[in-house]
Design a protein around this motif. Structure first.
Motif, PDB file in Angstrom:
ATOM      1  N   THR A  93       8.025   6.390   4.886  1.00 55.98           N
ATOM      2  CA  THR A  93       6.738   6.540   4.206  1.00 55.98           C
ATOM      3  C   THR A  93       5.692   7.107   5.153  1.00 55.98           C
ATOM      4  OG1 THR A  93       6.113   4.278   4.787  1.00 55.98           O
ATOM      5  CG2 THR A  93       7.240   4.613   2.674  1.00 55.98           C
ATOM      6  N   HIS A  94       6.011   7.144   6.432  1.00 53.45           N
ATOM      7  CA  HIS A  94       5.111   7.726   7.425  1.00 53.45           C
ATOM      8  C   HIS A  94       5.914   8.099   8.674  1.00 53.45           C
ATOM      9  CE1 HIS A  94       4.184   3.240   8.684  1.00 53.45           C
ATOM     10  NE2 HIS A  94       5.457   3.520   8.690  1.00 53.45           N
ATOM     11  N   THR A  95       5.310   8.931   9.523  1.00 51.59           N
ATOM     12  CA  THR A  95       6.013   9.325  10.749  1.00 51.59           C
ATOM     13  C   THR A  95       5.903   8.235  11.820  1.00 51.59           C
ATOM     14  OG1 THR A  95       4.012  10.614  11.221  1.00 51.59           O
ATOM     15  CG2 THR A  95       5.963  11.841  10.520  1.00 51.59           C
ATOM     16  N   MET A 101       8.739   6.804  13.993  1.00 46.68           N
ATOM     17  CA  MET A 101       9.189   7.409  15.250  1.00 46.68           C
ATOM     18  C   MET A 101       8.569   6.760  16.479  1.00 46.68           C
ATOM     19  SD  MET A 101      11.594   9.356  14.681  1.00 46.68           S
ATOM     20  CE  MET A 101      11.706  10.096  16.303  1.00 46.68           C
ATOM     21  N   GLN A 102       7.465   6.048  16.292  1.00 44.54           N
ATOM     22  CA  GLN A 102       6.938   5.253  17.409  1.00 44.54           C
ATOM     23  C   GLN A 102       8.020   4.278  17.854  1.00 44.54           C
ATOM     24  OE1 GLN A 102       3.156   3.307  16.977  1.00 44.54           O
ATOM     25  NE2 GLN A 102       2.302   4.888  15.637  1.00 44.54           N
ATOM     26  N   VAL A 103       8.566   3.560  16.866  1.00 43.33           N
ATOM     27  CA  VAL A 103       9.588   2.547  17.158  1.00 43.33           C
ATOM     28  C   VAL A 103      10.855   3.204  17.703  1.00 43.33           C
ATOM     29  CG1 VAL A 103      10.936   0.648  16.205  1.00 43.33           C
ATOM     30  CG2 VAL A 103       8.641   1.152  15.285  1.00 43.33           C
ATOM     31  N   LEU A 152       0.830  -1.205   0.000  1.00 40.66           N
ATOM     32  CA  LEU A 152       0.000   0.000   0.000  1.00 40.66           C
ATOM     33  C   LEU A 152       0.865   1.256   0.000  1.00 40.66           C
ATOM     34  CD1 LEU A 152      -2.638  -1.006   2.702  1.00 40.66           C
ATOM     35  CD2 LEU A 152      -2.902  -1.099   0.227  1.00 40.66           C
ATOM     36  N   GLN A 153       2.066   1.118   0.476  1.00 41.18           N
ATOM     37  CA  GLN A 153       2.921   2.295   0.586  1.00 41.18           C
ATOM     38  C   GLN A 153       4.093   2.135  -0.357  1.00 41.18           C
ATOM     39  OE1 GLN A 153       3.846   2.878   4.720  1.00 41.18           O
ATOM     40  NE2 GLN A 153       1.784   3.671   5.083  1.00 41.18           N
ATOM     41  N   ASP A 154       4.112   2.932  -1.375  1.00 39.85           N
ATOM     42  CA  ASP A 154       5.182   2.831  -2.356  1.00 39.85           C
ATOM     43  C   ASP A 154       6.366   3.632  -1.872  1.00 39.85           C
ATOM     44  OD1 ASP A 154       3.685   1.255  -4.328  1.00 39.85           O
ATOM     45  OD2 ASP A 154       2.372   3.005  -4.276  1.00 39.85           O
ATOM     46  N   HIS A 192       3.464  16.145   4.524  1.00 40.49           N
ATOM     47  CA  HIS A 192       3.704  16.167   5.972  1.00 40.49           C
ATOM     48  C   HIS A 192       2.723  15.273   6.723  1.00 40.49           C
ATOM     49  CE1 HIS A 192       6.117  19.690   4.967  1.00 40.49           C
ATOM     50  NE2 HIS A 192       6.674  19.569   6.157  1.00 40.49           N
ATOM     51  N   GLN A 193       3.179  14.774   7.846  1.00 39.29           N
ATOM     52  CA  GLN A 193       2.302  14.038   8.749  1.00 39.29           C
ATOM     53  C   GLN A 193       2.523  14.529  10.176  1.00 39.29           C
ATOM     54  OE1 GLN A 193       2.802   9.758   8.378  1.00 39.29           O
ATOM     55  NE2 GLN A 193       1.233   9.651   6.774  1.00 39.29           N
ATOM     56  N   PHE A 194       1.555  14.218  10.993  1.00 37.92           N
ATOM     57  CA  PHE A 194       1.648  14.564  12.414  1.00 37.92           C
ATOM     58  C   PHE A 194       1.212  13.326  13.181  1.00 37.92           C
ATOM     59  CE2 PHE A 194       0.246  16.490  16.405  1.00 37.92           C
ATOM     60  CZ  PHE A 194       1.258  17.405  16.645  1.00 37.92           C
ATOM     61  N   PHE A 198      -1.872   7.738  16.640  1.00 39.69           N
ATOM     62  CA  PHE A 198      -2.653   8.324  15.534  1.00 39.69           C
ATOM     63  C   PHE A 198      -1.704   9.021  14.576  1.00 39.69           C
ATOM     64  CE2 PHE A 198      -2.430  11.596  18.827  1.00 39.69           C
ATOM     65  CZ  PHE A 198      -2.044  12.709  18.121  1.00 39.69           C
ATOM     66  N   GLY A 199      -2.182   9.186  13.352  1.00 40.58           N
ATOM     67  CA  GLY A 199      -1.412   9.924  12.356  1.00 40.58           C
ATOM     68  C   GLY A 199      -2.370  10.737  11.522  1.00 40.58           C
ATOM     69  N   LEU A 200      -2.052  12.020  11.326  1.00 44.63           N
ATOM     70  CA  LEU A 200      -2.973  12.841  10.538  1.00 44.63           C
ATOM     71  C   LEU A 200      -2.209  13.708   9.544  1.00 44.63           C
ATOM     72  CD1 LEU A 200      -2.929  15.975  11.761  1.00 44.63           C
ATOM     73  CD2 LEU A 200      -4.150  14.861  13.617  1.00 44.63           C
ATOM     74  N   SER A 225      -5.831   5.917  13.258  1.00 43.51           N
ATOM     75  CA  SER A 225      -5.470   5.805  14.668  1.00 43.51           C
ATOM     76  C   SER A 225      -5.748   4.384  15.133  1.00 43.51           C
ATOM     77  CB  SER A 225      -6.296   6.788  15.499  1.00 43.51           C
ATOM     78  OG  SER A 225      -7.672   6.424  15.432  1.00 43.51           O
ATOM     79  N   GLY A 226      -5.490   4.133  16.382  1.00 47.37           N
ATOM     80  CA  GLY A 226      -5.821   2.832  16.925  1.00 47.37           C
ATOM     81  C   GLY A 226      -5.042   2.542  18.191  1.00 47.37           C
ATOM     82  N   MET A 227      -5.323   1.359  18.745  1.00 47.38           N
ATOM     83  CA  MET A 227      -4.559   0.908  19.903  1.00 47.38           C
ATOM     84  C   MET A 227      -3.291   0.224  19.389  1.00 47.38           C
ATOM     85  SD  MET A 227      -6.478   2.047  22.191  1.00 47.38           S
ATOM     86  CE  MET A 227      -5.635   1.464  23.664  1.00 47.38           C
ATOM     87  N   TYR A 285      -8.259  -0.464   9.178  1.00 45.47           N
ATOM     88  CA  TYR A 285      -7.171  -1.421   9.389  1.00 45.47           C
ATOM     89  C   TYR A 285      -5.804  -0.779   9.188  1.00 45.47           C
ATOM     90  CZ  TYR A 285      -3.833  -5.092   8.630  1.00 45.47           C
ATOM     91  OH  TYR A 285      -2.709  -5.868   8.718  1.00 45.47           O
ATOM     92  N   TYR A 286      -4.971  -0.864  10.201  1.00 44.09           N
ATOM     93  CA  TYR A 286      -3.553  -0.528  10.100  1.00 44.09           C
ATOM     94  C   TYR A 286      -2.799  -1.643  10.802  1.00 44.09           C
ATOM     95  CZ  TYR A 286      -5.267   4.073   8.842  1.00 44.09           C
ATOM     96  OH  TYR A 286      -5.920   5.101   8.212  1.00 44.09           O
ATOM     97  N   PRO A 287      -1.766  -2.202  10.170  1.00 41.48           N
ATOM     98  CA  PRO A 287      -1.089  -3.370  10.738  1.00 41.48           C
ATOM     99  C   PRO A 287      -0.569  -3.122  12.159  1.00 41.48           C
ATOM    100  CG  PRO A 287      -0.289  -2.911   8.518  1.00 41.48           C
ATOM    101  CD  PRO A 287      -1.175  -1.772   8.905  1.00 41.48           C
ATOM    102  N   PHE A 288      -0.216  -1.850  12.452  1.00 43.40           N
ATOM    103  CA  PHE A 288       0.387  -1.548  13.758  1.00 43.40           C
ATOM    104  C   PHE A 288      -0.643  -1.174  14.804  1.00 43.40           C
ATOM    105  CE2 PHE A 288       0.078   2.666  11.901  1.00 43.40           C
ATOM    106  CZ  PHE A 288       0.447   2.448  10.573  1.00 43.40           C
ATOM    107  N   THR A 289      -1.925  -1.367  14.494  1.00 42.28           N
ATOM    108  CA  THR A 289      -2.979  -1.095  15.491  1.00 42.28           C
ATOM    109  C   THR A 289      -3.918  -2.291  15.605  1.00 42.28           C
ATOM    110  OG1 THR A 289      -4.461  -0.130  13.852  1.00 42.28           O
ATOM    111  CG2 THR A 289      -2.989   1.381  14.998  1.00 42.28           C
ATOM    112  N   GLU A 290      -4.511  -2.422  16.760  1.00 40.39           N
ATOM    113  CA  GLU A 290      -5.566  -3.430  16.960  1.00 40.39           C
ATOM    114  C   GLU A 290      -6.383  -3.029  18.174  1.00 40.39           C
ATOM    115  OE1 GLU A 290      -6.621  -5.806  15.018  1.00 40.39           O
ATOM    116  OE2 GLU A 290      -8.208  -6.137  16.482  1.00 40.39           O
TER     117      GLU A 290
HETATM  118  N1  DAH Z   1       0.984   5.705   9.295  1.00 40.56           N
HETATM  119  C1  DAH Z   1      -0.351   5.782   8.754  1.00 40.56           C
HETATM  120  C2  DAH Z   1      -0.278   6.303   7.335  1.00 40.56           C
HETATM  121  O1  DAH Z   1       0.722   6.812   6.941  1.00 40.56           O
HETATM  122  C3  DAH Z   1      -1.205   6.724   9.577  1.00 40.56           C
HETATM  123  C4  DAH Z   1      -1.493   6.124  10.919  1.00 40.56           C
HETATM  124  C5  DAH Z   1      -2.578   5.312  11.100  1.00 40.56           C
HETATM  125  C6  DAH Z   1      -0.675   6.399  11.988  1.00 40.56           C
HETATM  126  C7  DAH Z   1      -2.863   4.749  12.317  1.00 40.56           C
HETATM  127  C8  DAH Z   1      -0.953   5.857  13.226  1.00 40.56           C
HETATM  128  C9  DAH Z   1      -2.048   5.024  13.380  1.00 40.56           C
HETATM  129  O2  DAH Z   1      -0.180   6.083  14.286  1.00 40.56           O
HETATM  130  O3  DAH Z   1      -2.319   4.474  14.603  1.00 40.56           O
HETATM  131  O4  DAH Z   1      -1.254   6.186   6.621  1.00 40.56           O
END
Ligand code: DAH
Length: 355
Positions: free
Chosen positions: A162-164, A167-169, A148-150, A202-204, A300-302, A268-270, A242-247
């Motif tokens: 490909t995303h912020t 930085m969680q890791v 999904l992420q090129d 940009h992402q936050f 979360f990411g926005l 977003s997610g847990m 669905y995001y692989p890093f959330t459940e």
């Molecule tokens: N990383 C995701 C993206 O680039 C956005 C995202 C979704 C960040 C769920 C998160 C999350 O931290 O829990 O589309």
């Protein structure tokens, strides 16, 4: 001669002309001097009377010259003052100055909102490795979500994040819970560019980890942000996603009252237990204690670009990074026109951490 000389002195229009008159009458070969030289041929009585007369004339003319000279000097000074006058009360010429980019302003605004809720602002690297961008986020190489992420790959096997979420890791790898962070930053996708897609944007990101953190905390944080950004009446809606890093994972949208519609803002997610496990593995490899298993957290990411596009009616994401001043200066880009109280608050530097 007296009349003539006084008239010439009065008539001298410049200091130069006056100098000429002075020489003509009072110089070494001047007319008055010549008169003095004739005294020798006179009888003593006559000489005394005539001498006094000529010396009086000489003194009178010298006085007249000095007076005229003072007048001419004053006139010259007045003319100079008039021609070179500066009105210090006139407003100054305003030099064009730079300003904060519209996306930077949104990132500052968001950072400040979360800082007021006790979050720490962290910035991180844009050149990343697969482990931190994908694997540790529960996206192993065989995982379909990875398509999904090129990705922009670098020759050394690294990539442009490909995303912020990387930085969680990175943050958990070196910091122990409890923690509350937000991460503003650039991300990169190898995608065809169009009105809503740019290869850099940009992402936050947000991450909260602790004891007994629930989905209610996530909803509270996003709602608080929505109210601060869009006013007291702002409403937030979560939808399963669905995001692989959330459940579980959820997309969230904010009710945009002005336009009477929902505005999809981000994901977003847990935090998925596999992410905590992977982080503990990375920590263990560094000789650090495993402290994340059994913890809970949300993330979360926005997209700040999306906020700006909707808020200001910007029709095309490519405007943001085209560096066209006609676009940039529309967002109160010229700081010289703003009073400090109008400026977006700056994140407090003491809390800012760059990894
Ligand atoms: N990383 C995701 C993206 O680039 C956005 C995202 C979704 C960040 C769920 C998160 C999350 O931290 O829990 O589309």
């Amino acid at each position: 001669m007296r009349e003539e000389a006084l008239a010439a002195i009065q008539g001298a229009a410049t200091l130069d002309a006056l100098g000429g008159v002075k020489t003509r009458y009072l110089g070494k070969n001047g007319l008055v001097t010549a008169q003095l030289k004739t005294l020798g041929s006179l009888a003593p009585d006559e000489r005394r009377a005539r001498g006094a007369e000529i010396n009086a004339l000489k003194a009178e003319l010298e006085g007249a010259v000095a007076e005229r000279e003072a007048t001419l000097r004053q006139e010259a000074l007045n003319a100079k003052l008039a021609s070179e006058a500066i009105d210090v009360t006139l407003p100054g010429v305003k030099l064009p100055s730079g300003g904060l980019h519209v996306v930077t302003r949104i990132l500052y605004e968001l950072s400040d909102i979360f800082e007021s809720m006790g979050y720490r602002v962290v910035e991180g690297r844009e050149v990343e490795d697969e482990t931190h961008n994908f694997d540790a986020l529960n996206m192993p190489s065989w995982h379909p979500a990875r398509d999904l992420q090129d990705t922009f790959w670098l020759e050394n096997g690294q990539l442009l994040r490909t995303h912020t979420s990387n930085m969680q890791v990175r943050y958990m790898e070196t910091h122990e819970p409890p923690l509350k962070i937000v991460v503003p930053g650039r991300v990169y996708r190898y995608e065809a560019t169009d009105a809503t897609h740019e290869s850099m944007f940009h992402q936050f990101e947000g991450l909260v980890v602790g004891e007994g953190i629930t989905m209610a905390d996530l909803k509270g944080a996003i709602s608080e942000m929505a109210r601060a950004m869009f006013g007291r009446g702002a409403r937030v809606r979560f939808q399963p996603s669905y995001y692989p890093f959330t459940e579980p994972g959820a997309d969230f949208a904010i009710w945009w009252d002005q336009e009477q519609r929902w505005l999809e803002l981000g994901g977003s997610g847990m935090v998925h237990p596999n992410v905590f496990r992977a982080v503990d593995d990375l920590r263990a490899a560094k000789g650090l204690p495993r402290v994340y298993e059994g913890k809970t957290g949300f993330a979360f990411g926005l997209g700040p670009n999306r906020i700006a596009m909707l808020r200001y009616g910007i029709p095309d994401i490519r405007y943001f990074y085209g560096n066209d001043l006609r676009f940039l200066t529309q967002f109160k880009g010229d700081l010289s026109n703003e009073t400090p109280s109008e400026l977006p608050p700056l994140p407090r530097d003491t809390l800012k951490e760059t990894m």
